[in-house]
Structures are given as C-alpha cells and as structure tokens.
Design a protein around this motif. Structure first.
Motif, PDB file in Angstrom:
ATOM      1  N   SER A 195      30.684  63.644  55.072  1.00 52.78           N
ATOM      2  CA  SER A 195      30.030  63.034  56.215  1.00 52.78           C
ATOM      3  C   SER A 195      30.963  63.050  57.444  1.00 52.78           C
ATOM      4  O   SER A 195      30.515  63.242  58.576  1.00 52.78           O
ATOM      5  CB  SER A 195      29.632  61.608  55.841  1.00 52.78           C
ATOM      6  N   GLU A 196      32.261  62.883  57.204  1.00 52.96           N
ATOM      7  CA  GLU A 196      33.214  62.968  58.324  1.00 52.96           C
ATOM      8  C   GLU A 196      33.196  64.370  58.939  1.00 52.96           C
ATOM      9  O   GLU A 196      33.219  64.531  60.161  1.00 52.96           O
ATOM     10  CB  GLU A 196      34.626  62.618  57.853  1.00 52.96           C
ATOM     11  N   MET A 197      33.162  65.397  58.092  1.00 54.19           N
ATOM     12  CA  MET A 197      33.098  66.787  58.594  1.00 54.19           C
ATOM     13  C   MET A 197      31.833  66.973  59.423  1.00 54.19           C
ATOM     14  O   MET A 197      31.841  67.549  60.496  1.00 54.19           O
ATOM     15  CB  MET A 197      33.029  67.814  57.434  1.00 54.19           C
ATOM     16  N   GLY A 233      35.402  63.439  44.777  1.00 53.88           N
ATOM     17  CA  GLY A 233      35.021  62.072  45.114  1.00 53.88           C
ATOM     18  C   GLY A 233      34.397  61.398  43.916  1.00 53.88           C
ATOM     19  O   GLY A 233      34.330  61.979  42.826  1.00 53.88           O
ATOM     20  N   SER A 234      33.913  60.173  44.110  1.00 52.67           N
ATOM     21  CA  SER A 234      33.201  59.547  42.990  1.00 52.67           C
ATOM     22  C   SER A 234      31.717  59.892  43.085  1.00 52.67           C
ATOM     23  O   SER A 234      31.003  59.865  42.092  1.00 52.67           O
ATOM     24  CB  SER A 234      33.431  58.039  42.954  1.00 52.67           C
ATOM     25  N   THR A 235      31.240  60.214  44.297  1.00 50.82           N
ATOM     26  CA  THR A 235      29.880  60.754  44.411  1.00 50.82           C
ATOM     27  C   THR A 235      29.961  62.048  45.210  1.00 50.82           C
ATOM     28  O   THR A 235      30.460  62.064  46.326  1.00 50.82           O
ATOM     29  CB  THR A 235      28.922  59.759  45.098  1.00 50.82           C
ATOM     30  N   HIS A 297      31.108  45.328  44.685  1.00 49.83           N
ATOM     31  CA  HIS A 297      31.678  45.623  43.353  1.00 49.83           C
ATOM     32  C   HIS A 297      32.409  46.959  43.361  1.00 49.83           C
ATOM     33  O   HIS A 297      32.362  47.702  42.387  1.00 49.83           O
ATOM     34  CB  HIS A 297      30.556  45.643  42.300  1.00 49.83           C
ATOM     35  N   ARG A 298      33.056  47.299  44.477  1.00 56.70           N
ATOM     36  CA  ARG A 298      33.729  48.595  44.588  1.00 56.70           C
ATOM     37  C   ARG A 298      34.720  48.813  43.458  1.00 56.70           C
ATOM     38  O   ARG A 298      34.936  49.935  43.002  1.00 56.70           O
ATOM     39  CB  ARG A 298      34.454  48.711  45.940  1.00 56.70           C
ATOM     40  N   TRP A 299      35.354  47.731  43.008  1.00 59.29           N
ATOM     41  CA  TRP A 299      36.363  47.836  41.951  1.00 59.29           C
ATOM     42  C   TRP A 299      35.802  48.455  40.673  1.00 59.29           C
ATOM     43  O   TRP A 299      36.540  48.981  39.848  1.00 59.29           O
ATOM     44  CB  TRP A 299      36.979  46.458  41.667  1.00 59.29           C
ATOM     45  N   GLU A 503      30.160  52.598  63.441  1.00 61.48           N
ATOM     46  CA  GLU A 503      31.424  52.708  62.705  1.00 61.48           C
ATOM     47  C   GLU A 503      31.138  52.793  61.214  1.00 61.48           C
ATOM     48  O   GLU A 503      30.131  52.306  60.730  1.00 61.48           O
ATOM     49  CB  GLU A 503      32.275  51.476  63.053  1.00 61.48           C
ATOM     50  N   ARG A 504      32.040  53.497  60.463  1.00 55.10           N
ATOM     51  CA  ARG A 504      31.770  53.788  59.065  1.00 55.10           C
ATOM     52  C   ARG A 504      31.951  52.601  58.121  1.00 55.10           C
ATOM     53  O   ARG A 504      31.172  52.389  57.211  1.00 55.10           O
ATOM     54  CB  ARG A 504      32.713  54.904  58.606  1.00 55.10           C
ATOM     55  N   ASP A 505      32.961  51.822  58.374  1.00 53.17           N
ATOM     56  CA  ASP A 505      33.282  50.780  57.394  1.00 53.17           C
ATOM     57  C   ASP A 505      32.325  49.614  57.498  1.00 53.17           C
ATOM     58  O   ASP A 505      32.684  48.506  57.865  1.00 53.17           O
ATOM     59  CB  ASP A 505      34.714  50.293  57.591  1.00 53.17           C
TER      60      ASP A 505
HETATM   61  N1  LIG Z   1      43.393  58.151  53.845  1.00 50.28           N
HETATM   62  C1  LIG Z   1      42.289  57.436  53.763  1.00 50.28           C
HETATM   63  N2  LIG Z   1      42.344  56.096  53.572  1.00 50.28           N
HETATM   64  C2  LIG Z   1      41.223  55.363  53.455  1.00 50.28           C
HETATM   65  N3  LIG Z   1      39.967  55.875  53.523  1.00 50.28           N
HETATM   66  C3  LIG Z   1      39.859  57.192  53.712  1.00 50.28           C
HETATM   67  C4  LIG Z   1      40.998  58.032  53.835  1.00 50.28           C
HETATM   68  N4  LIG Z   1      40.585  59.310  54.016  1.00 50.28           N
HETATM   69  C5  LIG Z   1      39.236  59.256  54.005  1.00 50.28           C
HETATM   70  N5  LIG Z   1      38.805  57.994  53.834  1.00 50.28           N
HETATM   71  C6  LIG Z   1      37.410  57.485  53.734  1.00 50.28           C
HETATM   72  O1  LIG Z   1      37.120  57.228  52.377  1.00 50.28           O
HETATM   73  C7  LIG Z   1      35.725  57.292  52.188  1.00 50.28           C
HETATM   74  C8  LIG Z   1      35.365  57.689  50.770  1.00 50.28           C
HETATM   75  O2  LIG Z   1      35.914  58.928  50.500  1.00 50.28           O
HETATM   76  P1  LIG Z   1      35.262  60.062  49.637  1.00 50.28           P
HETATM   77  O3  LIG Z   1      33.888  60.258  49.988  1.00 50.28           O
HETATM   78  O4  LIG Z   1      36.189  61.221  49.746  1.00 50.28           O
HETATM   79  O5  LIG Z   1      35.429  59.497  48.163  1.00 50.28           O
HETATM   80  P2  LIG Z   1      34.478  58.732  47.179  1.00 50.28           P
HETATM   81  O6  LIG Z   1      35.349  58.219  46.103  1.00 50.28           O
HETATM   82  O7  LIG Z   1      33.363  59.607  46.746  1.00 50.28           O
HETATM   83  O8  LIG Z   1      33.897  57.620  48.050  1.00 50.28           O
HETATM   84  P3  LIG Z   1      33.130  56.308  47.658  1.00 50.28           P
HETATM   85  O9  LIG Z   1      34.201  55.313  47.333  1.00 50.28           O
HETATM   86  O10 LIG Z   1      32.386  55.968  48.914  1.00 50.28           O
HETATM   87  O11 LIG Z   1      32.269  56.621  46.489  1.00 50.28           O
HETATM   88  C9  LIG Z   1      35.248  58.309  53.193  1.00 50.28           C
HETATM   89  O12 LIG Z   1      34.129  57.810  53.834  1.00 50.28           O
HETATM   90  C10 LIG Z   1      36.389  58.487  54.173  1.00 50.28           C
HETATM   91  O13 LIG Z   1      35.991  58.164  55.482  1.00 50.28           O
END
Ligand SMILES: Nc1ncnc2c1ncn2[C@@H]1O[C@H](COP(=O)(O)OP(=O)(O)OP(=O)(O)O)[C@@H](O)[C@H]1O
Ligand SMILES: CCCCCCCCCCCCC/C=C/[C@@H](O)[C@H](CO)NC(=O)CCCCCCCCCCCCCCC
Ligand SMILES: [Ca+2]
Length: 587
Positions: A195-197, A233-235, A297-299, A503-505
């Motif tokens: 999504s960032e790309m 990634g995780s997804t 529940h991200r953990w 914003e993303r977060d």
């Molecule tokens: N160095 C970094 N520190 C923290 N967050 C980052 C960093 N680089 C990228 N991110 C952010 O981390 C988010 C999640 O990354 P990514 O999609 O690669 O992994 P994921 O494990 O699939 O994600 P999710 O936790 O959302 O399932 C991205 O939206 C990205 O903006």
C-alpha cells in the motif's frame, strides 16, 4: 530478426548429446538417442531465461564458476505444483551445456543474450527495494538477501536497498526523492508495504502530471514504474491474488524476467478529498468491525483476524446504509459468469484496448462530472437503502490462503471495474453460511440475502440521523471526546496544491468523527448495538463513514502475470506456439 537469431547445433549435457535450437522465441534441446523415440524436447521460452553464463556455474548455496572454455550454463524458470495454492511455484532451473568448440560456445552465449534483450523488453536493470524489517515474522531482510538478491545478481539487476526505519518511509521516498534511472520498485513485506508503494507511486505520477488526486472525476495517469512484491508480511493478499502463491522465489523470478500485470485501483474520497487508494477491499460492516477489533489484539499475529472475526460474528451486527452504484457494462462480463481471471485473461486484454483506445494521443484527461464515469452503454446510478451485514467493494478477486477463490471469484485484475457485494441483514446462520462459502468452491453469491454488482463507482452514506445517534452513543459511554484528539488527517503539500491524505496508523490516532464511527474501540460488548461501522480499506481503518469510490482501470503495473492455471501451463509447455493465454471456465 527471427532468422538472425536462429542457431542450431549439437550440444552435450553430461554424457548425452542433444540437438539444440534457438529460434527467436524459444530455446529447445532434444536428446539425440534412438531410445528417445517420441523426441521429448525441453523447451524454454526466451522470455523465461533468467541468465546465461560462461563456464559451469552454480548460484546456490553460493555462486561458483568452473571456467571450462567450451561450456555455458543457462538459468531459466521451472514450474512445479504448489500443493494447495491456486497458482504454480516457480523455481530456478539450470542446465550446463558443453560445446565442441569455444567459438561455438561464444556464439551460443551471444545469441542467447541478444534474444533475451529482443524478446524481454521490460526486464528491469535497476530496482529500488524497500524492506520492512518488522513485517510478518520479521524475516524480510533474510528473505531478500538469501533468496532474492542472488537471483537479481544472476540476472544482472543492480538494486538500491533501503531497510525502512519507520512506517510511511517508503511512501514518502517515492513521493519526494529522485527516482531517475529506476525501472521499478520492490517491496519486501506485506499488504501494508504494498500500500505504501501504491500511494507513493500514484501520488508521484499525478504530481508530475499536474493532476489533482482529490477530484474523483479526474482520469489519473498510469504509473510508469512497475511494482514488485516479495511476500514477507503476515497478510500477502495482493501477492496471492496476482501470482497465485505466496513464495518469495516465485515473485523474484517474475520480477527478473520483467513480467507485467496491470491492476485496477479504487480511489476513496470524502468531501472532495482523496482519503486512500485500495486494490483489494473497501469493506463496511463485518470486515470493518473485524479490522477495528483486531487492532486491539495485534500481539496475536495473523490469528487476530480469526479471533476478532469470531467475536464480531457473535456480536451479530447489521448497519443501516444507502448504497449508490454505477453499474459497469453488463455485456462485457459479470461477477456471476463463473470465469476466473487467469494469466493472459481475454476480458482484461480487451479492457486495455477499451481503457486506452488512443494510447498515443493523451487527449482530454479530465471529465467534468461524475455522470461521465460512465459511457453510453453503461447504466445510470442505482440506489439501494436498508440494513446490511456488510458492504464490500473489491477491484480483484482478493483471493488469499484463507479464501482461495476470494471475495469475488470471477472479478478481474485489470478490467477497469470492481465488484460490489451487498449482504443484507439476515439471521446469524445465514450469514455464517455466507462466510463459510468463502473457504470452498461453493458460490457465496447464491444466497437470497446476497447481491453482487460489477461497478465503476460506489457512494455510501448513512440515513440522516444515524451519525448523530452514533455520536450520542459514544458521548453517553465515554463521557465525551477531548478536543485535542482531532488532527487525524495529514495535510501534505504537493506541487503547490494542498492535498489531504489520511494517515496510516489509524488505530493509534483518531478524530472525533472516527471515534464516533467506531464504537468498537470503546468495547465490543456495548449494551446497545452501534449505529455505524467503520470502513476497512486494504487493512486500514478509514476515518470517514460517507465515501465515494471510483475504479481507475489499470492504474499500476506489477511484476507479475496473473494466476497460472496448472492445466493451462501444461498445455502451454506442449504447444507453446499455439498457446493462447486466456480466461478459462472455472470448474
Ligand atoms: N521500519 C518500520 N517500522 C514500523 N512500521 C513499518 C516499518 N516499515 C514499514 N512499516 C509499516 O508496517 C506496516 C505493516 O507492514 P507489512 O504490511 O509489511 O507487514 P504485515 O506483517 O503484513 O502487516 P500487518 O501487521 O498489518 O499484518 C506497513 O503498513 C508499513 O507502513
Ligand atoms: C466460518 C469460517 C469463515 C471464514 C471466512 C473467511 C472470509 C475470508 C475473506 C478474506 C477477505 C480478505 C480480503 C483482503 C483484505 C486485505 O486487503 C486486508 C489487508 O491485508 N486484510 C484485512 O483487512 C484482514 C481482514 C481479514 C478478515 C478475516 C475474516 C475472518 C472471519 C472469521 C469468521 C469466523 C466466524 C466463526 C463463527 C463461529
Ligand atoms: Ca477489476
């Protein structure tokens, strides 16, 4: 050209003699042996040759070269079944040939390299790579250096690698930094990194073209740089839905040979402002609630979605809404036609001609109002109102390991349309049936409370009074929201124009409006069911409820080729010259 590149001679592989032929498009070798009566030939399309090296070369576990001056090594794409996933795994094939003379060896390597240049014009020479070190199981760096970098090196690709230190660093780099000399960008991570790309490249392209992303009626400029996804990634839904497997080596090989897959993108707007872009899911109701709940529940890692999915399912919610949509031309395709968009899909190819009829002259880029999203053959806006379990819009099938055929199994990657899935309020068992059908080949649309429409644009609003009602609920529960919590919308200044990007977060910073729209974050077990849900946009919570979505056909290109069907690939290897990559009937 074809005849110039033709080369034919005897070559040895080990102790066996072969007749090798290079035509323009293929490199074939057939064993010259009486026992090989059916003349079994190994045939590699030139476009799938990864590299040609003098000597006897190995690259794994590390590069080694035995410099025998009559030998050369060819590396190429080899397919194997993926055991369960919908696509095929790609591996690096390698054959070491011996020639009768050094002169002939040099002729072979020269001809093969010239053929590569001629027949694979999109192979990248220079790539910008972003690695998210924290994505998925935090193995991004290792995956890149051990599995991907050796393949790039073999193919002569030079890469500039950036290991990110913060979220949105890759997006900001693409928006602001010098990208001269790069043929493409690669992300090593999950859907969030992709999504960032997407946001960086689309934003940069419109900025350079002087186009306003906020205006949903503007015809956006397609991005010139390709995007490669190395899944880590995780997804990895975008990778799965465009390649058919989640496998870093397969994805790296698609990048190396310069495959090109256009992709539709949905722009999401609120109050004349761009909120985000999406390729896989813009979902309200169930999928929004699951995402909001899962943030807590991200953990738990990827399991958080199953846990939150169960919790949200048990909370048995439905939401009032008004959905307006602009249907796509029903004569072109239908979300219920039981086809699948596979590599070389004819529906997508025809769309390329329709979407870019005068590719050479960049005529009028603007259209003045929303009615001009549609051509004469397409209908007018349709409006429906009621209570929904979920409202989902997807530009592609959104297949993923959890749902191998996806949210909309017959959706197309690059046809300029999206599929709108409306799940009307129903009894809990009915909704469970709908969800469960995503895990099998059973038709999730063949249920009386489900509708699916192929669309070009969608508007969503809540019936008047509902938002105020929701606000009352929150204020009632939390004792009010503090003013300083405002400020969720980031203002970015680009080429002199003010643009707003959410914003993303999102889980961490929220406006009053979002809190209003997201009673989940105030606890799942409210005494009263909330009136409004939130939007899930490719895994991000949107800060607005009322949105307008427009599909932009083929706005970006990936280093991919769509999902290769096992039987079609077999057919291709047997009859390559006749092989027509196409959509085949699903089941
Ligand atoms: N160095 C970094 N520190 C923290 N967050 C980052 C960093 N680089 C990228 N991110 C952010 O981390 C988010 C999640 O990354 P990514 O999609 O690669 O992994 P994921 O494990 O699939 O994600 P999710 O936790 O959302 O399932 C991205 O939206 C990205 O903006
Ligand atoms: C009974 C089994 C039902 C299984 C239902 C499976 C439906 C799966 C549909 C998957 C759709 C994926 C769409 C892609 C979205 C991505 O752009 C985005 C970013 O990565 N991911 C998510 O938002 C993450 C969203 C993840 C949503 C997962 C929902 C899981 C639901 C589980 C429900 C269990 C109910 C059990 C009741 C007893
Ligand atoms: Ca599409």
């Amino acid at each position: 050209m074809e005849t110039d590149l033709r080369l034919e001679s005897s070559l040895w592989v080990g102790s066996k003699r072969y007749r090798a032929v290079l035509t323009g498009w293929h490199f074939n070798w057939t064993e010259v042996d009486k026992k090989n009566r059916d003349k079994k030939t190994i045939s590699v399309p030139v476009a799938e040759v990864v590299g040609v090296e003098e000597g006897r070369v190995e690259i794994l576990p590390q590069k080694s070269v035995e410099d025998k001056d009559k030998d050369f090594t060819v590396f190429y794409v080899k397919r194997s079944s993926s055991g369960g996933s919908s696509g095929l795994l790609w591996r690096l094939g390698r054959t070491q040939f011996s020639c009768p003379s050094r002169v002939l060896r040099d002729q072979w390597t020269k001809h093969l390299r010239t053929a590569l240049k001629t027949h694979s014009p999109l192979r990248p020479h220079r790539l910008l790579v972003f690695i998210n070190p924290f994505g998925g199981k935090k193995k991004g760096r290792k995956i890149y250096h051990s599995l991907v970098a050796p393949l790039f090196e073999l193919a002569g690709i030079s890469s500039h690698v950036i290991v990110t230190e913060r979220a949105n660093q890759a997006r900001d780099h693409l928006l602001k930094k010098d990208l001269t000399g790069f043929d493409g960008v690669v992300c090593v991570g999950g859907d969030g990194m992709f999504s960032e790309m997407l946001h960086g490249l689309i934003g940069r392209t419109q900025q350079e073209a002087g186009l306003c992303e906020n205006d949903p009626a503007v015809t956006l400029q397609p991005c010139p740089l390709h995007i490669g996804i190395i899944p880590a990634g995780s997804t990895d839904c975008v990778c799965y839905a465009t390649v058919g497997v989640i496998d870093p080596v397969t994805s790296a090989l698609h990048i190396v040979i310069g495959d090109s897959q256009p992709l539709d993108v949905c722009s999401v707007h609120h109050a004349s402002t761009l909120v985000r872009y999406s390729v896989s899911l813009v979902g309200y109701g169930f999928y929004g609630d699951v995402l909001a709940e899962s943030e807590k529940h991200r953990w738990m890692g990827p399991l958080r979605y199953d846990y939150s999915g169960t919790m949200v399912y048990l909370s048995n919610r439905s939401y009032a809404g008004i959905v307006q949509y602009l249907p796509a031309d029903p004569l072109l395709s239908s979300p219920r036609d039981k086809t699948r968009c596979l590599s070389g899909c004819s529906v997508c190819s025809r769309s390329t001609e329709r979407l870019f009829p005068h590719a050479a002259d960049s005529g009028s880029l603007y259209s003045s109002n929303l009615s001009q999203f549609s051509s004469d053959s397409e209908g007018e806006w349709v409006s429906v109102e009621g209570r929904f379990r979920c409202v989902s819009l997807t530009c592609m099938s959104s297949s993923c390991p959890r749902s191998p055929l996806g949210l909309s199994p017959s959706a197309h990657l690059a046809d300029g349309t999206g599929d709108l899935i409306l799940v009307w309020d129903t009894h809990p068992l009915g909704f469970l049936k709908f969800l469960y059908r995503h895990t099998s080949t059973q038709d999730q649309f063949d249920l009386p409370f489900v509708e699916v429409h192929r669309v070009k644009a969608v508007r969503f609003s809540v019936p008047s009074g509902k938002e105020e009602e929701a606000y009352e609920e929150i204020v009632g529960q939390s004792g009010g929201i503090e003013e300083e919590e405002r400020g969720y919308v980031e203002t970015v200044s680009r080429s002199g124009s003010q643009q707003h990007l959410a914003e993303r977060d999102t889980g961490r910073q929220m406006t009053n409006e979002q809190k209003t729209a997201n009673p989940f974050l105030c606890g799942l077990c409210c005494s009263k069911s909330p009136s409004v849900s939130v939007w899930n946009c490719d895994g991000e919570i949107l800060p607005f409820t009322e949105i307008l979505c427009r599909i932009h056909g083929q706005l970006v290109r990936l280093y991919a080729r769509g999902i290769e069907d096992g039987t079609a690939a077999q057919h291709c290897s047997e009859e390559r010259d006749k092989c027509e990559r196409r959509c085949i009937l699903h089941k």
